[in-house]
Design an enzyme around this catalytic site. Structure first.
Site, PDB file in Angstrom:
ATOM      1  CB  CYS A   1      -0.925  -0.003   1.209  1.00 59.61           C
ATOM      2  SG  CYS A   1      -1.953  -1.475   1.374  1.00 59.61           S
TER       3      CYS A   1
ATOM      4  CE  LYS B   1       5.036   4.121   6.567  1.00 61.59           C
ATOM      5  NZ  LYS B   1       4.161   5.154   5.974  1.00 61.59           N
TER       6      LYS B   1
ATOM      7  CB  CYS C   1      -0.806   5.700  11.347  1.00 64.18           C
ATOM      8  SG  CYS C   1      -2.118   5.913  10.126  1.00 64.18           S
TER       9      CYS C   1
END
Length: 446
Positions: A264, A270, A387
């Site tokens: 994702c 990242k 998160c």
């Protein structure tokens, strides 16, 4: 034939006094976010480029964030001080009043300038007849202050209850930290030099900065600055990324040259971090929304890692539609979640997230976990991250996965990643100056 009275239209931008366009924009953005359920990020992405001065852009963001963090207290003050509540059609006027309160309360701007610019903004919005009311309400707020409320009151009742249930000893600290402005964290691109060199460049530019003791590429700025002022940002030497997000690369701890899936990936931060550390990786950045691939491409181009990665649109939960059948040695699943760990960066979560969303998110996370596991090579690792700070999405999700998946185990992570949460680690908002985040490193036995 008589025509109904029309409100005056907003004057051209050039006719507005300094500071007024920013208040007008803040009212318009907040009216969309509060009254029509729009995303704060999406509305700001449209509004910010219309302001030429970086100080005005910073003020616009600060006003919107402050209002959403303290909206319940400001709404309560309006209900207490107004004889007649504003109608639904007066959403921009209501938003402007909240903007006025935020200037005096959260931002503590000079009262004279705040009152003058906000009253002028009411006129610019075509609310000449209500300008006196705006002035009177703001002067009352100046005299009496906004009635105090506990931080918990800013949260929807269901969310506050869940946080207290999951983190009874830390709940008050979570509420407080989630309503504070987030610091600016930077990530150093190792392909452009080491962190010490970048700290020297920041110092030479007059920017105070400090290195994180727990993340080797992370730098924190005590006082945020515009990215345009950061030396090396345009060339990709620095990126804006929270400490918790940077620790994903530490948790994955990849071997050189292996095949990696970021399931994702958008907006690509990242993935870029992994490639900055090791360009030998064979990385596929996947996202379900083709429109978001452009953001990934832009991130890769600025950081200089684009030639080392593939970018593809696809649903990680449906590998048959796009996967070539070649297993990945490592997978990052930064799963869609409630975002309850990043409220300080996305305060409209307090407004838009519903309790009914959690069940759907948990089901989606489970589907993604199961599908990604089929693409992981024996002996490979999958990092499950969110998160969120809700155990249902994190600890309980991983527990359920391990119970139904016979060839799955977990590899422990250290204290640097937060509180022990059985098979994973949970950082809560504000701890180490970072966002709330969950990590679980899963091993495929074979």
């Amino acid at each position: 034939m008589a025509h109904p009275r029309q409100e005056k239209q907003a004057p051209p931008r050039a006719a507005m006094a300094p500071g007024v366009p920013t208040r007008v924009l803040a009212a318009k953005v907040l009216a969309q976010v509060i009254g029509r359920g729009r995303s704060l990020k999406a509305e700001l992405s449209t509004a910010l480029p219309t302001l030429d001065d970086s100080r005005d852009r910073a003020l616009l963001e600060a006003l919107c964030f402050a209002v959403l963090r303290r909206r319940n207290a400001y709404d309560a003050a309006l209900a207490q001080w107004m004889q007649r509540p504003l109608s639904v059609r007066e959403d921009e006027l209501r938003a402007l009043l909240l903007v006025g309160f935020a200037q005096l309360d959260a931002l503590e701007l000079p009262a004279h300038a705040a009152l003058s610019a906000t009253v002028d903004a009411a006129r610019a919005l075509g609310r000449e007849r209500q300008a006196g009311m705006v002035n009177a309400l703001l002067r009352r707020a100046q005299r009496e202050g906004i009635p105090p409320q506990p931080a918990r009151a800013a949260f929807p009742l269901w969310m506050a209850d869940r946080i207290e249930q999951d983190w009874p000893d830390q709940a008050d600290a979570v509420f407080e930290a989630s309503l504070q402005p987030a610091p600016l964290w930077l990530r150093v691109n190792r392909q452009h030099g080491d962190r010490d060199t970048m700290l020297q460049r920041l110092e030479a530019a007059g920017i105070a900065a400090e290195a994180s003791p727990i993340a080797p590429d992370a730098i924190r700025l005590p006082t945020p600055v515009a990215v345009s002022a950061l030396p090396g940002f345009a060339e990709g030497a620095l990126s804006v990324q929270d400490l918790s997000a940077q620790q994903v690369a530490d948790a994955m701890s990849l071997r050189p040259g292996i095949r990696v899936l970021d399931a994702c990936a958008a907006p690509g931060g990242k993935s870029a971090h992994l490639l900055e550390r090791d360009p030998s990786l064979h990385l596929l950045a996947l996202d379900i929304d083709p429109r978001r691939l452009k953001r990934i491409g832009e991130t890769f181009a600025r950081t200089g890692v684009g030639e080392h990665a593939q970018v593809r649109a696809g649903d990680a939960g449906d590998p048959a539609a796009w996967w070539d059948g070649q297993p990945f040695d490592a997978i990052l699943l930064d799963a869609p979640c409630s975002a309850t760990g990043i409220i300080r960066r996305q305060p409209d979560v307090l407004l838009h997230r519903r309790e009914t969303d959690i069940e759907a998110l948990v089901a989606l996370q489970a589907r993604l976990l199961d599908a990604c596991w089929t693409m992981l090579a024996p002996g490979g690792t999958l990092l499950y991250a969110t998160c969120s700070i809700l155990r249902e999405e994190n600890q309980f999700q991983v527990e359920a996965f391990l119970q139904r998946t016979r060839n799955a185990g977990f590899l422990p992570l250290g204290d640097a990643f937060g509180h022990d949460s059985w098979a994973g680690r949970q950082r809560l908002p504000g701890e180490n100056g970072a966002d709330g985040f969950f990590y679980a490193r899963l091993l495929k036995k074979g």
